[in-house]
Design a protein around this motif. Structure first.
Motif, short mmCIF file in Angstrom:
data_model
loop_
_atom_site.label_atom_id
_atom_site.label_comp_id
_atom_site.label_asym_id
_atom_site.label_seq_id
_atom_site.Cartn_x
_atom_site.Cartn_y
_atom_site.Cartn_z
N ASN B 42 0.85 -1.19 0.00
CA ASN B 42 0.00 0.00 0.00
C ASN B 42 0.89 1.24 0.00
N HIS B 43 0.99 1.86 -1.14
CA HIS B 43 1.80 3.08 -1.24
C HIS B 43 0.90 4.30 -1.14
N GLY B 44 1.28 5.20 -0.27
CA GLY B 44 0.52 6.44 -0.11
C GLY B 44 0.89 7.45 -1.19
N ASN B 45 0.54 8.69 -0.94
CA ASN B 45 0.78 9.73 -1.95
C ASN B 45 1.70 10.84 -1.45
N TYR B 117 8.96 10.73 -4.11
CA TYR B 117 7.54 10.61 -4.48
C TYR B 117 7.10 9.19 -4.10
N GLU B 118 6.28 9.11 -3.10
CA GLU B 118 5.91 7.78 -2.58
C GLU B 118 5.24 6.92 -3.63
N ASN B 119 4.41 7.54 -4.46
CA ASN B 119 3.63 6.74 -5.40
C ASN B 119 4.13 6.86 -6.85
N VAL B 120 5.17 7.66 -7.05
CA VAL B 120 5.76 7.79 -8.41
C VAL B 120 7.26 7.60 -8.27
N SER B 182 7.36 -6.30 -1.77
CA SER B 182 7.21 -5.66 -0.46
C SER B 182 6.70 -4.24 -0.65
N ASN B 183 6.59 -3.53 0.45
CA ASN B 183 6.12 -2.15 0.39
C ASN B 183 7.29 -1.19 0.15
N THR B 210 13.77 2.00 1.73
CA THR B 210 12.59 1.92 2.59
C THR B 210 12.15 3.31 3.00
N TYR B 211 10.87 3.56 2.86
CA TYR B 211 10.30 4.86 3.24
C TYR B 211 9.58 4.71 4.57
N ILE B 212 9.91 5.58 5.51
CA ILE B 212 9.20 5.63 6.80
C ILE B 212 8.35 6.89 6.76
#
Lengths: 171, 258
Positions: B42-45, B117-120, B182-183, B210-212
């Protein structure tokens, strides 16, 4: 009707003691009604049926005492006994020790049919509702089988008593 | 009466039999759902862009004091990990023209060579560096001694930030994409280091990013990025038998919008 878990358990207990009796009763009567067997041993056991039922009722009373032990106060009885109406009806079966009641064997059948109807109601609900849970019927049938065994056992005990102690039958 | 008994018996047997059959039938019992072992992706924006303007909460600043670059390698290739970190590093692109010694104790270059960019992920990029002679294993004799020559660099000069070609290892992303398993993200980047070679060597490395996600602190927001990857130190002329061929590097960076 209160549908909580303890009420359901109480209902199962009552069914476990009494719901098997109607089948034992009618089976005995049908066999005894056979002309070839009428005068045989089985035919002479019919008067023992209400006594067997009374024995089961007595066991049920003992079971209630065991559940209440060691506190037999009214408050504890009130809290412990769920389905008090049905329990009281079940305890009435002890009356079949009294000759006035056990002479009319049909009364014991009518008394026990109340508990058989509980089982039949569950089955009817399964028939009429597509969402009914098979587990409920499975539980009922396990309890029913145990009840049959208990009632057969009680009947066998009384037959044995009469066989070894003929004076018991006379009484 | 005889007929009544027979009829009653038939009814009782019928009901009992039906109950027995119904209780043994499993047609209404659905099969239990199989246990899912998959990772929920689940990737946010979130979009985080760099900046240096203090007080502008839309600009994210590198939180050097709460970041780290750590390395580890099995001691002599077979033992428990030998670990260390680098005291000085940054998130800036060090071009050839910027490969100098800076007379400062602060960050020598603005740490703004990144965007997330979390989703791009295709728009995500970053560049960074470490100062090799700032290696810190907790043993002063080793850090200021044999490790300097082992890593092919020069000793620390107090009060200066040495970004010369012999003292920096650089990374610069070439591609960032979603990790299908993975995420996280898969980051492909160029790793440039001179080591003990005559000239710097650039190799393409793949690491896990990894994005926190950003969280609210008392006065500001903070988010984190971690990058894990491995290099083969023999490619860069490191011959010491004290470390294995493979060095594992873990970069932990935090950013705030103060």
């Amino acid at each position: 009707m209160n549908n909580d878990l303890f009420s359901a358990i109480s209902r199962f207990e009552l069914m476990a003691f009494f719901s098997g009796y109607p089948l034992i009763y009618t089976l005995t009567l049908v066999i005894a009604g056979n002309d070839l067997l009428k005068e045989k041993f089985i035919g002479r056991t019919i008067p023992l049926l209400p006594l067997a039922y009374a024995l089961v009722g007595t066991l049920f009373l003992g079971f209630q005492f065991k559940k209440l032990f060691p506190d037999y106060s009214f408050e504890h009885i009130r809290l412990t006994i769920k389905q008090p109406g049905l329990v009281a009806w079940g305890l009435l079966s002890i009356l079949f020790w009294i000759p006035t009641f056990n002479r009319k064997t049909i009364l014991s059948l009518l008394h026990s049919l109340v508990f058989f109807v509980l089982l039949a109601t569950d089955l009817f609900m399964l028939l009429s509702s597509q969402s009914a849970d098979n587990n409920m019927v499975r539980n009922d049938m396990e309890v029913y089988v145990n009840s049959l065994l208990l009632n057969v056992g009680a009947f066998a005990v009384l037959i044995t008593l009469c066989y070894f102690f003929p004076s018991f039958k006379k009484k | 009466m005889k007929h009544f008994n027979k009829m009653l018996l038939a009814i009782l047997v019928l009901i009992s039999s039906y109950g027995l059959i119904a209780s043994c039938t499993n047609k209404n019992i659905p099969l239990p759902a199989s246990v899912s072992t998959g990772v929920i992706i689940n990737h946010g924006n979130h979009i985080h862009l760099s900046g240096l303007t203090v007080g502008d909460t839309t600009q994210w600043k590198f939180d050097k004091a709460h970041s780290s670059v750590n390395w580890s390698s099995p001691f002599e290739g077979v033992g428990a990990p030998l670990t260390g970190k680098f005291n000085q590093f940054g998130v800036a692109e060090v071009t050839t023209a910027k490969m100098l010694s800076y007379a400062t104790t602060a960050q020598p270059l603005p740490d703004t060579s990144w965007a997330f960019y979390e989703n791009v992920p295709a728009k995500t990029h970053f560049s960074g560096y470490v100062q090799i002679n700032q290696v810190n294993t907790g043993e002063p004799g080793r850090d200021g001694g044999c490790l300097v020559s082992t890593l092919g660099t020069t000793a620390i000069v107090t009060g200066t930030q040495n970004l010369s070609v012999t003292n920096v290892a650089l990374i610069k992303t070439t591609k960032v994409e979603f990790d299908p398993l993975s995420n996280n993200y898969i980051a492909t980047f160029n790793f440039t280091w001179k080591g003990n070679l005559g000239v710097p060597l650039t190799k393409s490395i793949v690491g896990k990013l990894t994005y926190i996600p950003s969280a609210v602190f008392s006065t500001h927001h903070e988010f984190g990025l971690s990058l894990a990857f491995q290099i083969n130190c023999r490619d860069y002329g490191i011959t010491s038998a004290n470390v294995a061929d493979v060095i594992t590097i873990q970069v932990n960076t935090n950013f705030n919008n103060q």
